[in-house]
Structures are given as C-alpha cells and as structure tokens.
Design an enzyme around this catalytic site. Structure first.
Site, mmCIF file in Angstrom:
data_model
loop_
_atom_site.group_PDB
_atom_site.id
_atom_site.type_symbol
_atom_site.label_atom_id
_atom_site.label_comp_id
_atom_site.label_asym_id
_atom_site.label_seq_id
_atom_site.Cartn_x
_atom_site.Cartn_y
_atom_site.Cartn_z
ATOM 1 N N HIS B 30 34.967 81.581 26.839
ATOM 2 C CA HIS B 30 36.253 80.889 26.925
ATOM 3 C C HIS B 30 36.349 79.829 25.829
ATOM 4 O O HIS B 30 35.931 78.687 26.035
ATOM 5 C CB HIS B 30 36.395 80.222 28.292
ATOM 6 N N HIS B 262 42.391 81.731 26.263
ATOM 7 C CA HIS B 262 41.668 81.163 27.411
ATOM 8 C C HIS B 262 40.290 81.790 27.599
ATOM 9 O O HIS B 262 39.291 81.086 27.606
ATOM 10 C CB HIS B 262 42.488 81.331 28.693
ATOM 11 N N GLU B 407 36.770 70.298 55.569
ATOM 12 C CA GLU B 407 35.430 70.886 55.622
ATOM 13 C C GLU B 407 34.908 71.200 54.223
ATOM 14 O O GLU B 407 33.747 70.940 53.899
ATOM 15 C CB GLU B 407 35.453 72.171 56.469
ATOM 16 N N HIS B 469 37.539 80.341 67.324
ATOM 17 C CA HIS B 469 36.527 79.291 67.214
ATOM 18 C C HIS B 469 35.110 79.789 67.479
ATOM 19 O O HIS B 469 34.169 79.015 67.378
ATOM 20 C CB HIS B 469 36.866 78.138 68.164
#
Lengths: 660, 660
Positions: B30, B262, B407, B469
């Site tokens: 890149h 890129h 999280e 869950h």
C-alpha cells in the site's frame, strides 16, 4: 385529568402491570425498561404504528424492533394487548419458562409480531436500518401503492454506546432513510449505574453529525410524545432520533430511576407500592375489560388500511412478482443450472472469488431480489455485477450497497433486509473480518435469516498481508456455530454449486469462503453437476485397493489431488473427497457417510487453517494437515511451503504413517 | 524555498521513495498512505515525538501507533531512517517476503518501535486509548518525573468508520485523555473510491460531540502541520483529533489522489514520474548521506531527555517498584498460594464468577498493577474489589474502569495497556459477547498480550436470558484460536488456580470462563493445590477396573462426578478428569497425556456447549455430551434436563455404549 388522559394512563399501566408481574412470577427479567417506555410505546402502538394483529405478515406493515431486547415484556404486553394470537395470558404468566414463547429476550421465530431477535445490544437498531433500506428499495421497485411503511426502533443507552451503533447510523444517515425512526429510551441508567459513570457524549450532536434529525420529548407526557412523533413522521429526508427522556421503572416509587430496577424483579413490597402509585388495583395478570377494549381498538386501527392495500395489490400489475419476492420463492430459471453445467466443459483456472463473480454475473440478472454489497472491498470480494447498480438516496432501486468499512453494520443490515422480506442479501468482506461481524452472523443463524456472506481471502493463500489478515481458526470456529452453512468451494464449478445451495436456503445463512489465489478446475465433463449438495463427495476414486482417503476443502482440494497422484504412483490407492460443506455432509444418511469416509482406510484432512475439529472425520488414527499457529507475511507459495502444505511435505508423512 | 523547507521535503521524500520502491519490489502493498502522510509523519518524528532509537523500551517514550496498518512502509521507513537497529535496508528491500521483519502489516513482535500490531482497522486507535489510559494511571502512581509522555496515532478513514472507533473515542473523551493525539489521514479515499460513496458524516462534529478537541491542517504544509500539532499539545484537558487533509499517494502525478494508489504498486512508469515530480533522482533504496544525517539527527533529539529521565529514575524512591511493574515481574507473594490452599479446607458452593471475585479480593491488594473493569456488567462479572477504586479524570490512580457497553473497545484498551507495560489488565463481560470483542481477543493472542478476560455466564447455566445470551460454540471457537488460554474452572479452588496461571502468563492472553450458577466444591483437603497448571488432571480415580474416563469442564465437572458415582454403583470403574484448559493439557508430555486419557477406556466428554472438536480427546469411539443447537429460555435446571445434561440421561447412554 381528561378521559383521554385517563385512558392513556390505564393503557400504559396495563403494560407496566403485566411487566412487573411477569418478571416477579419468573423471579427473573427486566422490569425497568418496559415500565419506563410504557407511555411512549402506548402512544406509538395506539396512534402511529401501522399493523394488523390478525395479519402479522402483512407486507406493508410498519416494522417495530425492540432493540433493547431485555425489555421483552414490553413487546409481549403489546402483542397480547393489541390482539395477536400469541402470546396468550398463559404465555405471559410463563414468561421465561421452558416452552413459553415469551422468552427472556424476544425471538423472531417464536412469536409473530417480533420482527427481530434482540438482546445483543445495538443490533436491533442496526437491523432496523436494514429493514428501512429494504423498504425504500421495494418502494422504488413496486411503488407507493404496495410499499410505503415506516421502521420504528426502541433503543436504550446500551444500543447507542455499542460500536455497531456508529456503523448503523452512518449507513442510515448516508442513505437518508427518512422513514426510520429511533425512539431512544433516555433514562440515564445503565447496569453499572448512571450513564455518566462511563460516558459523557452529546448523543444528539453525534446523531446530527451523522446526518440524522433529532428531537426530544418528555417520555411520560403524551402530548409531548405526540409532538415529537409528528415531527419525526414529517421529516422525510433524514432518519430521526427521538430522545425520549424517561424514568426507568416509572411507577415503582422507591426503585424507579435507579439501576436496581433494570434487571431484577421489583419484589412483592415494591410491586404493592407501585400498584398504589399507579392507581392499579387489579390482581396480577388481570386487565379490566375497558382497558383491554381500548387496546383491542388500537389493534384494529389499521384494518382499513390493510384492506385497502389488499385491494391495491389485487389490482396491481406487480401482484405476482411482488408476492413471489415476499414469499421468498425463487424463479425456476434462477438456478441457472444449464449455464453452470456448461462450465464443466470449459475448464478455467480462476480464484474462487473470481468464480463467484462469474456466478453472480449469471445469477443477479435472473434474480432481481438479490441485493449485493461489500464492506469497502468490492474489487477484492468481486461482489459487484453489471446488473447491480449502486443503491443511493437518488436511486433506492439500485441493487448494490457500498457499505463502507462497516463489517458488523453490513451483516446486521443484511439480517434486517432478510427479516423484512422481499430481498436476498449478500455481502462481502475478508474471511478474517467475520471476527468483526460475528455477533451479526450468529443472529443470522439464530434468526434463521438466509443471508449470504461472501468471504474472500480465505487462508494464508492471500499471501503478503500477513497474520492479521490470514484466517486460521475462522472456518472451524464458524462451523462450530449452529445453523450456518460454511461452504468452501474448490473451483469454478463448486463455487456455482455453492451459490445455488445458498440461494435455496430458507432458514439459515450461508458463508461462502473463497480464495484470493487462482485455483485449477478440479471438476470437468463428464462429471456430475450439483455434487456440493451432498456436503462432501468423492472427487477421485482410488486406482487400486484404497489405502487412504484424503479430504480437503477449497484451495487444498487440488493439493489433495496432487498428493493422491503421488500416492498412487507409490502403489497406495487414494480417494480424494471434497469436503465442501461439513454441515451438509453431516445431514446425509449413514450409508452415504460410510461410503465416503470408509472405516477401513486411513483418513487424512488437509485444510489451510487450524486442524482443530477435523478429528470428527479423521478419527484418532487419522492425520490432519493444517496450520495451528498464526500465519506470516510472504507470497502464498512460500507460505504453503513454510507450513508444510505441499505434496512433497504431506505424502511422506502419510506413507510413514501407513508403514509405521 | 528555505533550506529548512528543502530539508523537510527531502526527509519526507525519503519516506515516499522507500515506500513506493519497497511496494514495487514486493509487487504488493500500500504506497498511497505512506506517501500521503509522509509530510505529517516527518514533522511528528523529527520535531515532536519523544523517542530514542537506541533504547526502544525506554518506559517514558511517547507511544506511536500506526492504526492504518496497511501503510506499514511508513513506519518501516521511519524506524530505519531514525536509526533503530531494525529494520535494515535489506529488511526493507525484502518487504513482505518470508523472514523479513517488514511484514505486510506492522507486527509488534517483529520490530522494536512497532508498539502495536495493526491492520484490522480501528483497533490501533483503540489500543492507543488504552496506552493513554495506562500513561495517566502510571503518571498518577509514579509522578511526572517518571511517567509523562504522549500517545500519537495515525488513523485513516477506515479506522474512523469502524464501529470500534465510537467505543474507543467515547472512552477517551470520557476519560479526558489530553495526552492522546490522533492524526487523521483525511484523504477522502477508501478502497471502493471516494469516501462519499459510503459515508456522509461530519467527523469533526462527531468527535466534538464525544468530548474531543478537533483541529485541522493542510497535511502537506509544514507550518500548518506544526501549528496544529502545537495546538494539540497545548490542549491537555481533551484528546485531540487533528484532521490532516492530504492527497493519497502524494507525489505520484497520475495516480495520486485516487483509490488506485491505495493498495497496489504504482508501476515502473508512475514511479519514474513520481521521482520527477518529487525531484528525487536517487536510485531505489538509496538515501543520500545528508538526508540520512538529517533523519539520524531527528533520532538523536530525545537522547538528552532520556538521559535526564534515567537520572531521575535512579534517584527516585519508586525505582524498584516502577522497574518491577514495567518489567512485568510479579511480586513473590502475589501468588497467594498459601491463602488459596486454605480454601481446600473450607469447601463452599459458589458460582465460579463469585469464586473469581473471592480470588480477586485476595489478589488485587497484592498486585497494584492489576487494573480491572467490566463492559457495564460489574455486578454480574464480579470484577470489582475494595482495592480497585474507579479510574476517573479526577483519579487516574484508580484501578477499576467502567468501560460502558463497549466490549470491543474494552478488549482493545486492555491490549493497549498491556502493550504500554506496567499494567496487568483484566476485564469482564458475558462469554457470549466474546463475539463482539473477538477482533481484539485475536489481537491479544497475536500480539502476545497477557490480558485476562473474565467471561461469566458461560453456558445455558445462565438460564432465563435464553439463546441470545447462552454461549454454545464459544468455548470451542476460542480454543480454536492460536495462543490463547481458555480456562473453565469447576469450583473455587480451580478458579483461584486459573487466576494464578493467568497472572503468570507473559506472552499470551487468558480467558477465564465462569458460571453464573452456584457450583459445589469438587476439590477438598487433602487434595493437591495447583492441579490446573496441567491443563487436565484426574480428579477421581476409578474404584475398580477402569472402564470409562469422563472428562468435563466447569459446571459439568460435578455432573461428571455424579455420573461416575452412578457408574461405579453399576460396577463400572470411572475416572473423572477436569479438563480445565485444553491448551495447557496439550503442552504436557506424552506419558502424562496417556496416563490421563488412557487408550483402553471409553472416553466421554461432557461440556454444556457444542461437541464440535471434542473428538480430539474422545476419539471416534468416544461419546460427547453437549449442545449442538441454540439454547432456550428457562431456569437453568430445566435446561440441563432439556438438553440431556443430567446423570440420569448420560449414564444409560454410557452403559448402553459399553454393552453395545
């Protein structure tokens, strides 16, 4: 207080009473949110939401998603009160008990009217974005007469704090989804305490920065709620966030407004005090007739609109096609088997990601319900075809979504499209980034959404990008997930077959793992077509007495063929099995499985990923060739050699094992 | 153009030349980002960044994270030019080749000066947040004399679009991390094309809404870059985003400013044109002496500051403790074995999450380097102790982070703290939400960060919350990941042992999976202590002739003991093995493994999750009891019964198998 006000309060209190009583009976659950949002939900469901409890699958209904899924008693109350066939009062009394459709969190496969399975925070809102995209697309395709509805989401602080929120609202703002309205339960409480313990952001400003319209209301003042919802409905150029300022557990005089009411039963004393506070003198689970009648009337509100819509559908030239799409039925010709079968006669060495593009070139013109996309890897995932123009605010009728660098948001949006109906969503990223999208992939599986994940760059075969980009544990960790087809085709033919299989699924997602690197065509005329539907099949039969069965997937199938050829040279008969989809293979009958993986041969697996789990097929006496460490950065051939995934490295180990 | 300006341009062009030439030589990589950000990076590294190439582990160095890790040639160039021992020019010539430390993406374990492994977008910035939190904490603990540095991050549009960006900047804004500076490479290009294809947000406004200071500069104007960096440095109350407006691939006259530059080599022609455009007449990989000298001088800039710091450390009363913490060495008494050993004599039935809290109650006062936290589940994860006061902007010396409902952000921040050094980070959420954090858990493993994940509610044993869950595939899918210890203790003793093991790791993360429900103590005096370090051990030996070995983990160990008791009643000798950590068991010698899992007995696994992968230990002839579907919502005992995980259900299947 006016009669209207009384009636409104009674209706809202019916939700509060059912919620606190059901949670208490279960001795488990979340009363705070349903009690806090009861007023907003009452206004929404009795005055704004377009729905018909007698016809929960009415295609032009508004979609309602309870993103804060822990507040499940809110939607169970609403469904029961407005007259859905389920849940019954008995179901609600059995909230959170085995067999009740009133599960701890709302499950779309247990109850009509539950549009999405929620609970993993943030995803309900993100699925709402997908639903709103589906609505605009189908509106552009079929017109206002058939498709003209809103998507409403109730979201909590948790939904807004999760990372996926950023991806989802970015997509919604960019696509100017004016018919998406998110009601934010702004109660200033999270499980750990006040929101201020962990967050200081100016949420309205953030939403505005992302292209949303934002308004606020007192979530306990019916007039103010109406004003805000009117404003949201009037805003058609941007999605709207309604900041509904509420008191969590509203009505519980001592615990309301605290985190103590979020996820625990109120307790008998507090419930008694709440009954007093609310002026609700009725026994648990008793809804007086007049209040029930008011709720049932709310449930009848859209009957006429539904009837008129049915009339318009009957008269519409689009009737057949619209109905076909919404039913999820494929066009007969969509299998394109004839075309793909010809590929057997025209062997090509191509990367399977390229083969996937070739298959999509065939399929996307035949199946207008296919909407593709990529999380900013279009040219790498090979997901775009000439038939799929970009979806933009100027052309919602497009069929290709530039999802941006939003893997999780893409996956959740695809779930939303699938749940909405009328669309087959597929989307691409690198297989490694299933890690980013995993929460939504699991919800595809749990919700039985037949979305299609196009996951390219599926092994060390991607080469130089190195260990951060090389999947090792991903194939097996996805195979470990229930109700997902993980397919890893070996060549152009298998790739086409996998696409056919994926398109035919009605109740589970598919992950098609594709190579970056070119792969020789292992299937040629006069081979049979559609072998992948067996999950695993014998690609090459041992020349003489069979000593070994080599099973492999994807790019390692041609390697297994090389190994087999070498073994045969050495007088060892070797089958080669392409194990394209273990889940489908596991579903075959015992005789087929015993034929493909006979007990009297050494079984060997080859897959350029972890060997973990392959013992299921190779047994304790078998051999598993793979990579049980992170990868490395180098050209692909150097890596296959480094990790011992060449015929030169594998064959001697097999012969040694046979002789040892 | 002044001399200063010339020198600056030459220095920046050295980066551009190395980057485009290395990518070209590798035919992969890149070039766009290093060329676009060369000017900003030159100013930063030659005038602002505090670092000493001769002492890359200097504790008070500024931390620099290249969050846009695909632009790896930028940091390889900088490290080489400023005089780090590696990479050498030879290493750079071998960019992306096997054995070169110049991997496709920067790997912290391959090169000093690479503070974090980056490439999975968004995580570098999020780790930078953790580093900046670590710096403030250690500053509060040890004072300005020893800890007083900045964290600099270069991030691209991808880093800012990923969901984790929202979590990370929310944490940073809330904690008022004024010494964190993010340089946003605002080049308006993503892989698919212009950013506007997929996004329309006002990024500065979003950052401001999240508590950041924002400034902008022309990323190619040295004076303007300096002004912006000065402004960022002067802002001490908020983290700063510097919007560096750049041209991607700056210097490539035809491809610069487009997505074409890129992720692909420029090609020989464009490189020739770029040499002309830049006025860079030198051969590939040749850096003229004067330019190299200017860069080496930049690398010497902080030598004096380093020397002074070393003097301060030598004179500091904190010297020993600071050095101990930074080296990662534990205090001798921190094992607390004596205390835990006593627990053998005081059996208790507790949930292992509670046992974990008891262990933390012992450990956190002994190990001040432990910083805990939870993603808004403090009371459920039992992660907070009396010794750990909250970390707040008013008290960075606190030791408990309310991470909020973030999280992924939490896990990445913990990685950042571990990479910074001086801190042992642990953090909790529900095991199911490893799905949300999985990208960062993988980077813990790849980066060899010994962070500790406290993952509670580890099975259907959590009960009523239901399938959204209840982890099913999670334990196995994490065990499939390289270099992670997945531990699932059975009782209070094992939980303490697992904490000891986790704390002793120096180069891998630990996941401790803990029950919601109470579990009987299966280890009692006079049992040995520290059995978990074997990974698996015989908890109960068969009474007579051994017919069966039952292996189980966590909550199913007591179930295995029940089954064994019943089998013994029926005259079948049964061992019970607690398989607390398969990774550690796999590391034992062959004799130990053969003793624990002898070949002459029926082997049976019991774990309340997928059976996928257990064949590794039970073989094709063994039996695996588990759950190969999604869970359900009900009280835990009803679920264990529903899924056949009771002695009554298991024992008859074992006896039938033995007789059949």
């Amino acid at each position: 207080m006016s009669d209207e006000q009384t009636s409104f309060s009674d209706m809202a209190n019916a939700i509060r009473a059912l919620s606190m009583d059901a949670v208490q009976a279960a001795n488990s659950g979340h009363p705070g949110m349903p009690m806090g949002m009861a007023d907003v939900a009452t206004i929404l469901w009795s005055e704004y939401l377009k729905f018909d409890p007698a016809a929960p699958d009415w295609a032009d209904r508004d979609r309602f998603v309870l993103s804060a899924g822990h507040g499940s008693m809110l939607i169970y109350s609403l469904l029961h009160l407005t007259g859905y066939a389920a849940p019954t009062l008995e179901d609600i009394k059995n909230f959170r008990q085995l067999g009740s459709p009133c599960a701890g969190h709302p499950e779309n496969f247990l109850l009509d009217g539950v549009e999405a399975t929620t609970g993993p925070l943030g995803q309900g809102l993100a699925m709402g974005v997908g639903m709103a995209m589906a609505e605009r697309h189908l509106n552009a395709t079929f017109g206002d007469d058939l498709v003209d509805h809103r998507t409403w989401v109730i979201a909590g602080d948790g939904c807004l704090m999760e990372g996926i929120n950023h991806e989802a609202i970015g997509l919604a703002g960019h696509h100017q989804l004016g018919r998406l309205i998110v009601l934010w339960d702004d109660n200033n409480i999270t499980i750990d305490g006040a929101v201020g313990l962990s967050s200081s952001e100016d949420i309205p400003a953030r939403y505005r920065a992302t292209g949303w319209h934002v308004t606020r209301c007192d979530g306990h003042d019916p007039a103010d709620i109406r004003r805000a919802l009117d404003e949201a409905v009037a805003e058609t150029g941007k999605p709207t966030l309604v900041q509904c300022t509420t008191v969590i557990g509203k009505g519980a005089p001592n615990k309301g407004g605290t985190s103590g009411v979020h996820g625990s039963p109120l307790g008998e004393d507090e419930i008694a005090a709440a009954r007093k506070e609310l002026g609700w003198s009725h026994d648990p689970f008793v809804i007086p007739d007049d209040i029930m009648a008011a709720w049932r009337a709310a449930g009848e509100r859209s009957k006429e609109a539904h009837c008129e819509w049915t009339g318009r559908l009957g008269a519409s030239p689009h009737k057949a096609e619209f109905s076909r799409r919404m039913s999820g039925e494929l066009r007969d010709e969509a299998k394109a088997t004839k075309i793909f079968r010809k590929w057997l006669e025209e062997p090509q060495k191509v990367a399977t990601r390229k083969a996937s593009e070739m298959a999509l070139d065939v399929l996307t013109p035949l199946l207008p319900e296919m909407i593709g996309g990529s999380a900013d890897l279009t040219g790498s995932n090979n997901t775009k075809t000439a038939a799929t123009a970009p979806v933009t605010p100027d052309n919602y009728g497009g069929r290709y979504v530039y999802y941006g660098i939003r893997e999780f948001g893409m996956a959740a949006a695809m779930n939303g499209m699938a749940l909405h109906g009328g669309i087959i969503a597929y989307g691409g990223t690198f297989l490694i980034f299933t890690d980013y999208a995993r929460g939504a992939i699991r919800l595809s599986a749990l919700q039985q959404c037949p979305v299609i994940y196009v996951m390219t760059h599926d092994s060390i075969g991607l080469g130089e990008d190195g260990p951060t980009h090389q999947p090792i544990e991903h194939l097996q960790s996805l195979r470990a997930m229930p109700n997902v087809l993980v397919m890893r085709p070996a060549d152009r033919i298998e790739t086409a077959e996998c696409w056919q299989i994926a398109l035919q699924q009605t109740d589970r997602p598919s992950i098609i793992a594709l190579s970056r690197q070119g792969l020789p065509q292992v299937r040629n005329a006069p081979d049979e077509f559609d072998m992948c539907s067996f999950g695993a099949y014998r690609l090459k039969r041992a020349g003489g007495k069979r000593g070994v069965v080599l099973m492999a997937t994807g790019s390692e199938v041609s390697l297994a063929l090389e190994c087999a050829a070498e073994l045969e040279k050495q007088g060892i008969g070797a089958d080669v099995v392409s194990m394209v989809c273990t889940e489908l293979f596991d579903e075959q009958d015992a005789a087929y499985k015993a034929d493909i993986l006979p007990s009297d041969a050494l079984k060997v697996s080859i897959e350029a990923g972890t060997t973990f789990g392959w013992e299921r097929y190779t047994g304790t006496d078998g051999l598993n060739f793979g990579i049980d460490r992170f990868g490395a950065s180098a050209p692909a051939p150097a890596l296959f050699e480094k990790f011992g995934l060449t015929a030169d490295a594998i064959v001697p180990k097999i012969t040694k094992h046979l002789n040892g």
